[in-house]
Design an enzyme around this catalytic site. Sequence first.
Site, short mmCIF file in Angstrom:
data_model
loop_
_atom_site.label_atom_id
_atom_site.label_comp_id
_atom_site.label_asym_id
_atom_site.label_seq_id
_atom_site.Cartn_x
_atom_site.Cartn_y
_atom_site.Cartn_z
N SER A 753 0.85 -1.19 0.00
CA SER A 753 0.00 0.00 0.00
C SER A 753 0.89 1.24 0.00
O SER A 753 1.71 1.42 -0.90
CB SER A 753 -0.95 -0.06 1.21
OG SER A 753 -1.93 0.94 1.13
N TYR A 754 0.76 2.11 1.01
CA TYR A 754 1.56 3.33 1.13
C TYR A 754 3.05 3.03 0.90
O TYR A 754 3.79 3.82 0.29
CB TYR A 754 1.33 3.89 2.52
CG TYR A 754 2.06 5.16 2.90
CD1 TYR A 754 1.42 6.39 2.85
CD2 TYR A 754 3.36 5.12 3.39
CE1 TYR A 754 2.06 7.55 3.24
CE2 TYR A 754 4.01 6.27 3.78
CZ TYR A 754 3.36 7.50 3.71
OH TYR A 754 4.00 8.66 4.11
#
Length: 959
Positions: A753-754
Site C-alpha cells: 500500500s503506502y
Amino acid sequence: MASQPLKNSAPEECQDLRSVARLLLRAAHDHPDAGVRYVSGQAAEDSQRQTYPELLESALEFLAALRDRGLRPCDKVALLLDGQSEFLTVFWACVLGGFVPCPMVPVPGDPARWATQLAHVNQLLERPLLVTTEAMRAELPEVPGLAVAAVEELRDVAASSGAASSGAARRQQPEVHSAAPEDLALLVLTSGSTGNSKAVMLTHGNILASMAGKADKQRLTAADTTFNWISYDHVAALLEAHMLPLYVGAEQLHAEASVILEEPLRFLRIISRHQVTMSFTPNFLLGPLNSSAGEIAEEISAGGERLDLSALRHIVSGGEANVVATGEAFLENYAPYGLRETALWPAFGMTETCAGSIYNREFPATDAGQEFANLGTPVKALRIRVADDDNRALPPGEVGELQLSGPMITSGYYNDEEATQEAFTPDGWFRSGDLGRIDDGRLTLVGRSKDSVIVNGVNYFSHEIEAALEQLDDVAAGYVAAFPTRRPGSDTEQLVIAVSPGVADGDEPGLYRLISAVRSTVVMHWGFRPSLILPLPEDAFPKTSLGKTLRRRMRIRLESGGFDDVIAYVAELTTRQLGGHTPPRGETERELAEIYAEMFDTDPERISATASFFDLGGTSLDILRLRRHVTRRLGVADLPIITVLTAPSVRQLAARLADGGSPASGAYDPIVPLQTGGEKTPLFCVHPGVGEVLVFVNLAKYFVGDRPFYALRARGFNEGEKPFGSFEEMVACYVEAIRARQPHGPYAIAGYSYGGAVAFEIAKALEAAGERVDFVGSFNLPPHITYRMEELDFVDTAANLAFFLDLINKKQSIDLPDELRPLPKEEQLAHLLRIAPRNRLAELDLDLAKFSAWAELANGLTYLGRSYHPTGTTRSMTVFYAIPLRGTKEDWLENELRRWDEHTTEPNRYIDVPGEHYTLMGPQHVAALQAIVRKELDRALGDADRSRTDQAQAPRGQA
C-alpha cells in the site's frame, strides 16, 4: 397449519406440547421469574438478564416485523447474528411464526469462500431471508438473489408496531403458528466451509422427543441453573443448553465463546459465582483447566475469591472422545472446591440426533483402566446398535458402525436426497459414521469411518485440508493425506499431514521450507498446528483402485511405528536448519523455553535458546499468545510486540526481559528481521500507512531457508523517537539502513500500500548511487497517492487504523468518520476503542494512550504522503494488484496502477493476486500470495541469487 391465537392465560394449551413454540409459551406462563442471563465476564454485574416473558414479548414484536416483510409459515430464515440476545429473539420469532430458522456463521478472511457458501445456502434453502446486523450486512459479498434484512431495521419496525397497539393486548393474544409434530422446525448446517454444507432437518417432533429424553436422563427441574459458552450455530448450544432448561423452566446463563477460550478458568469461576448446577463443555477444555488448578489454588491462598463448585451436579462433556485420565484428574483437582466425584458425564450426540442422546452418568466408576471413557446408555425412546458392513447387528463387544433409531433422529437433509439415502440403512437406521462397540448396554466409540479430524471438539474434513495444501509449491498433487492420531493420554486428537515433496533429493533447505509452509498454512487456515508433518515417497500413500488415499491405513502404520524413522529424520533436519541445539541457561531462559515448548507442543529440551520464535512455527497470532504466557508466568506486563519481533529467540527475549521488556535502547533502526535464513538476495518490505510491520509476519514465514526477509518499520513507535519530518527524510533513512544490512546490490525492494511509493523512491536512490535494483514491488498501490492522502483527515486515518487492526468493521470505518468529526480528537479515539472488541484490545495491548500515539504516527505518515509527487524512473516494477478499496479491479488496474509505466524505463509486470486490499496478506490468502511473490522474485533475481548461493557454498578463500 394455520396461525392461531394462543393465550398465555390458558395453560392447558401451552402444556399440549405439539410444537416447539409452546416451549417458550409454557415457560413464560409457568416460570415467569426464570429467564436467560447473558454473561460477559465472571462477575454478577457483567451480565444482562431477560425473563422468559420478556423473551416471548420481544420475539412476538419481531414476529410482527417479519410478517410485515411478507414471511409466511414454512419460509426459511437464515440467522447470521453474533449477539446472543439478538439471536434468541429472532430465532423465537421464527419459531412462533412457523418460519424455519437456520443458524449461520461467516467464513472469515476469505470473501470468495464466503460468497460460495452464501450462494450455496441461498440455493439450498430456496432463497431464504437472511437476517443479520447492519455491520455484518456491509461485509457480505455480492450474491445474486440474496434477500437480506438488518436486525436493526426489524427492531425499528417492531418498536413502531408495539407503539401502535397495546402491549397488554399483544401479550394476551399472541398469534402463534400452530405447527404439527411432523412439520419442519429447524435447519442446521453441517460443516462445509467449501460451500457444500448439508442442512439437517429437525422437526418439532424430533426436538420435543429429544427434550423429553434429555430431561429424563439429566433430571433437570425448574430449580436448576445451567451455563453454556458454545455458539448457537452448534446444535448442542441451541438444544442442550437453551431449549432443555426452557423445557423444564430452569434459569440459564450464556457467555460468548471468547470469554472462556481466552481464560478457561472463567468457566469454573462463572459456575461458582452463579451457583450453576448443570453445564456443557467439549472435552478439550478439561486439559487447560487441569493445568490451571495450581494457579487458582495460589490465587485463593493469596486472598482471592474462593471457588465453590458444590452446586454443580454435572457437566455434560461431548464433541470428542473423553480421555479417562484427563477426566479423573479434573475431578480430583477440583474436589477441594466441592466438585462431586460423579460430576463429569461423557456424552455422545450429533446434529442429526438433536445433540446429546447418550450419556455416561457413572464416570469414572465404569471406566477404570480404560484410555477412553464409555458414553453410557441412550435416552428414552432411542435405540442404538453396532452393525457390520452389511448393516447386520453385531453381538456385544464387537466393533462396528454405530447406528441409531428413534423419534429424535432427523429424517434427512433438506433438498439433498442423495445424502439422505446415504445416511440411512435399508431398514431405516441412521448411520453415524462412528465405529464403536456395546458392552453391558454401554456404548464405547473406537474410531470413525468418515474421513475427518476432531481437534478441540471441532470437526475438520481431511479433503478440505488436503485441497489447501496441494496449492503449495513442491507438493505433489494427489499425494497429500490429512488424518488424526492420538498420543496415549492426550486430551484431544492431533493432526498428521503426509506429503510427497517435489524437492530434489538432498535439498534439505528446500525440504525444510516445504515443511514450514505446510505447517504455516494449516495454522493460518484452521488455527492449530499439525502434530506431525511426514515427507514421504509416493509409494508410501496406499491407494484404492480409483486413486483414493487410504488414510486409515496410514494412521495404522504411523501408530504401529512404521514412520518412526521419518519422524526422527524430520526432527534432526529441523535442528540442523535452526543452527543446532543450544541449551537454555538461567531461570528466565528455561521459563521461556517451557513457554515455547507449550505453544509448539514439544518437549522443552528440544527448544534451542538461539532458535527464532518464527522459525519454530510462530505466527502473528502466536505473538499475542506469547505475550499472555509471558505475563502469566514471568509477571511481565505489556510486553511490546516489537520486542518479540526484534528479539524472537529465547536468549534474545530473556535479555530484553532483563532490561524490563522494552525495545532495545540506542539509535533507531527501521529494519526488523522477520526471517534471516537462506542464501538468496534478501527482500526488504516497507510498512503500509499505519507504519507497523506485523502484517508481513505470516508472509515472511514462507521464505524460511529461501531468502532473508526484512521489514522496515516507521520511526516514532518507541519512547523518545521523533517521527519523520518529511517523505525525503524517511526514504533517506531507509536507504541508509538497507545499505548497512546489505552494502551492495542487486537489491529487492517492495512495499505494501503506502509503502509501494516509498519502495519506488528507495529504488531510485539506490540506482542513483550506482547500485543494481533487480526487483521493485508494489502491493496494490498506484504511483499517485496525493489525492488519497488529501481525502484523509485525522479521524479518517484513525478509523482506517482501527479497521486495519480489526477493532471495527469495514462499514464502521466508512460511516464513523462523519459521525465523529464534530467531536474533540480524544473523544473520537475513545469512541473507537469503546466499540472495539475487548479481547482484541487485550491481544494488541491497546489502551487510549497507545492507540492515540499510533493514530498520531499514522496521521503523520498520511501528512507526508500529501506532499508526495512521483518523479523520475526506476528500471521496472512488479505490481501485485487485488480488489481495491473502491471501484472494480479492472478500473483500478487500467486507470490507476498502470500509471507506473510512466515511471519505468522497461516494461512492468502486473500480477493479479487473490483477496482485497486489506486481506491480501491475511491468513486465507497468504499461502497463495507467497507462491506468486517468490516466483516473481526468483524470475527477477535468478542470476543474482545463483551468484550469491555459489559464493556462500564456495570453500573458504575461494569465494
